[in-house]
Design an enzyme around this catalytic site. Structure first.
Site, mmCIF file in Angstrom:
data_model
loop_
_atom_site.group_PDB
_atom_site.id
_atom_site.type_symbol
_atom_site.label_atom_id
_atom_site.label_comp_id
_atom_site.label_asym_id
_atom_site.label_seq_id
_atom_site.Cartn_x
_atom_site.Cartn_y
_atom_site.Cartn_z
ATOM 1 N N HIS A 73 99.682 46.028 6.633
ATOM 2 C CA HIS A 73 99.201 46.114 7.856
ATOM 3 C C HIS A 73 99.752 47.138 8.715
ATOM 4 O O HIS A 73 101.118 47.218 9.017
ATOM 5 C CB HIS A 73 99.555 44.540 8.492
ATOM 6 C CG HIS A 73 98.913 44.720 9.818
ATOM 7 N ND1 HIS A 73 97.540 44.072 10.187
ATOM 8 C CD2 HIS A 73 99.140 44.985 11.335
ATOM 9 C CE1 HIS A 73 97.168 44.112 11.356
ATOM 10 N NE2 HIS A 73 98.127 44.861 11.971
ATOM 11 N N CYS A 74 99.135 48.165 9.082
ATOM 12 C CA CYS A 74 99.448 49.362 9.907
ATOM 13 C C CYS A 74 99.334 49.126 11.326
ATOM 14 O O CYS A 74 98.076 48.998 11.790
ATOM 15 C CB CYS A 74 98.587 50.463 9.333
ATOM 16 S SG CYS A 74 99.247 52.140 9.967
ATOM 17 N N PRO A 75 100.320 49.158 12.004
ATOM 18 C CA PRO A 75 100.221 48.888 13.680
ATOM 19 C C PRO A 75 99.379 50.336 14.298
ATOM 20 O O PRO A 75 98.780 50.072 15.275
ATOM 21 C CB PRO A 75 101.620 48.825 14.123
ATOM 22 C CG PRO A 75 102.288 49.365 12.859
ATOM 23 C CD PRO A 75 101.698 49.192 11.727
ATOM 24 N N ASN A 98 95.283 47.496 12.023
ATOM 25 C CA ASN A 98 94.233 46.872 11.197
ATOM 26 C C ASN A 98 95.145 46.748 9.767
ATOM 27 O O ASN A 98 96.022 47.667 9.531
ATOM 28 C CB ASN A 98 93.079 47.647 10.981
ATOM 29 C CG ASN A 98 92.148 46.969 10.414
ATOM 30 O OD1 ASN A 98 92.116 45.724 10.075
ATOM 31 N ND2 ASN A 98 90.647 47.402 10.232
#
Length: 321
Positions: free
Chosen positions: A166-168, A172
């Site tokens: 999960h990439c901030p 997403n």
């Protein structure tokens, strides 16, 4: 009747968008940094250096076009379903484990199936795929069928197929549905970072050469000014004044502009290195067919990685669009 949410990551949301506050802030920060890079590179580097000449317009159009591609890719990653498992999803008819589960359930229920799996593991662990050992049919948190290689994201609240992380910064998950867009985002941002650094270094070299030219003229003018009878003194003095007047036009003397350029260089170096490392990390995912979660949990999936699964296309044609 309950109405469907317009945006979100729940099963009933019409459009995919993670509304988690920290991720939204990080997403706006990413856009702010990209817009600052466009402004500083165009207004503080290219225009003062090359103006609106042919090469000036060439670099303005090309740099901003690449930056817009990065912004578009970022927006696409953020608003694309990364591969969330639908609530009403079911196993495929040819799912081997599902067939075994149904057969065991008919014979003696779930307990019989689990006992059979335990005996199989005990008999020969070397011949049992990891996916069987770690397999769970349903996710208890999102209340949906959980296919093989799907992992639950606590931030999105959904099971994501082939979830990498999960990439901030894109607010997403990166999964099977948007990994290609994530790679595009990293690539375009990295290209713009390198481009801006090349522009700044080129301008610095030009300004350094420009200042050395002024010093040479100054030396000549001082020598001739000591002899007022020398008629060439006025000619060299005029040349000196002409070069000095061009110094302001070249954009080499503005302290405020130079401060913004320093911030631009820092941003380009940090984001350039970050995106370069992420591109290297994602390339190992593509070549090894192992996501980051697979590596952390010790899962190993055999088989040749299928690039078409990420980039689209067919087995006959490899496609990047």
């Amino acid at each position: 009747m309950k109405s469907r949410a317009t945006c979100g990551t729940s099963h009933d949301a019409k459009s995919w968008m993670n509304v988690e506050p920290c991720g939204v802030i990080c997403g706006f920060m990413t856009w702010g940094l990209l817009i600052f890079g466009m402004y500083a590179s165009t207004i503080k580097v290219i225009v003062p250096w090359l103006g609106y000449s042919f090469w000036g317009m060439f670099h303005i159009v090309l740099f901003n076009f690449l930056s817009i591609l990065g912004m578009y890719s970022h927006l696409a990653v953020m608003l694309t379903d990364p591969g969330a498992v639908p609530k009403d999803s079911c196993p495929l008819e040819d799912d081997v484990q599902e067939i075994d589960f149904r057969a065991a359930n008919m014979e003696g229920g779930v307990d019989s199936y689990n006992a059979q799996m335990n005996r199989q593991r005990t008999a020969s662990r070397a011949h049992i795929p990891v996916t069987v050992k770690k397999y769970r049919k349903f996710c208890k948190r999102c209340k949906a069928f959980k296919p093989i290689r799907a992992h639950h994201c606590s931030i999105c609240g959904r099971c994501i197929i082939k979830m990498d992380h999960h990439c901030p910064w894109v607010n997403n998950c990166v999964g099977i549905g948007n990994q290609k867009l994530f790679l595009h985002f990293l690539m375009w941002v990295n290209v713009t970072c390198i481009y801006s650094l090349v522009l700044v270094v080129s301008k610095f070299v030009m300004c350094s050469h420009h200042r050395s030219t002024i010093v040479d003229f100054d030396g000549g003018s001082v020598t001739h000014l000591e002899n007022p009878q020398d008629p060439s003194s006025e000619v060299i003095t005029s040349s000196t004044l002409h070069v000095r007047s061009n110094e302001g036009d070249s954009g080499c003397n503005s302290t405020g502009d130079n401060l913004l350029v320093v911030f631009l260089v820092i941003e380009a170096i940090l984001f350039g290195l970050f995106t370069l490392c992420m591109l290297g990390d994602q390339s190992t995912v593509l070549t090894s067919n192992q996501t980051q979660i697979d590596k952390l949990k010790g899962y190993r999936h055999e088989g040749i990685p299928d690039f078409n699964e990420v980039f689209g296309g067919s087995n006959e044609a490899f496609r990047l669009d």
